[in-house]
Design an enzyme around this catalytic site. Sequence first.
Site, PDB file in Angstrom:
ATOM      1  CB  SER A 183      10.768  17.455  17.560  1.00 41.70           C
ATOM      2  OG  SER A 183      10.549  16.254  16.863  1.00 41.70           O
ATOM      3  CG  ASP A 273      17.073  12.159  18.243  1.00 37.83           C
ATOM      4  OD1 ASP A 273      16.199  11.297  18.031  1.00 37.83           O
ATOM      5  OD2 ASP A 273      16.857  13.379  18.184  1.00 37.83           O
ATOM      6  CG  HIS A 302      13.403  13.142  19.405  1.00 42.06           C
ATOM      7  ND1 HIS A 302      14.149  13.863  18.509  1.00 42.06           N
ATOM      8  CD2 HIS A 302      12.121  13.585  19.279  1.00 42.06           C
ATOM      9  CE1 HIS A 302      13.353  14.697  17.850  1.00 42.06           C
ATOM     10  NE2 HIS A 302      12.122  14.553  18.320  1.00 42.06           N
TER      11      HIS A 302
END
Length: 319
Positions: A183, A273, A302
């Site tokens: 991330s 995601d 995610h």
Amino acid sequence: MPLVDMPLEQLYAYEGRSPRPEDLDAYWERALDEMRAVDPQVELTPSSFQVPFADCFDLYFTGVRGARIHAKYVRPKNVSEPHPAIIQFHGYTGNAGDWSDKLTYAALGYSVFAMDCRGQGGSSEDTGSVKGTTHHGHIIRGLNDHPDNLLMRHIFLDTAQLAGIAMNMPEVDADRVGAIGGSQGGALTLACASLEPRIKKLAPVYPFLCDYRRVWEMDLAKDAYGELRTFFRHFDPRHEREDEIFEKLGYIDLQHLANRIQGEVLMTVGLADTICPPSTQFAAYNKITAPKSTDIYPDFGHEHLPEVSDRTIQFMLGL
């Protein structure tokens, strides 16, 4: 499989939507000159956490604008020197994490350096005063000021400075340093390797901070990117400055730095995601000219990705 973005074949051809500032190269050379002019004043203090096979230190250094930056440093014992090292970066608003999650690499004979991003959940300082909002979000910090005052610029420089400090440690082989993270950590992995091209291998997982306009056009300026919407609502409610704002964000858009990477890349992407859309990640990936490959998780977003840590370790064993 679920489709929240483009089909995979289109992702591999996607070139991004956010504009690249014309002076981007000069911008980052000026930034790197500022970083190189700083005396880092590196300080190592033994941590209260120790294990039999490694020494654990709190490492502090001075970054741009005078901020003292903290990192956790784990150095293996009884290993031939110089040896390889891993630079580790954390997710948005987080911190360097527990000592224990560095021990696998230390057990393999690698030093590990894990940075606390300035102004987030760790022990690093945020000294950067700027004109305009300091509310809720590091992407937009400095967006109403000169581009040289963008907070993410400083954080990107911190990653490169830490890598340089690691490479200068006598126990570290400067030609065998890798970078990892997910991330925001994936974004900073790309930033680090872009600004410190000696990074040999990098394994970003669903990287943040790529192709901001695409995020906006997908109506995904929420969650991690929610501050973009906050900024427009407070400071440009009629979007009269939209082009200007997205161009300024281009200075800290990793798709525009990715062509500077020289190390081998393994990027991991979840096709479901909705936090960091796959197309934004591919906007950066497709501009990388160094050796590269992807691990694709079609049904994952995610979130925790099975086996990603194992595959990253196997990739880094080639350092």
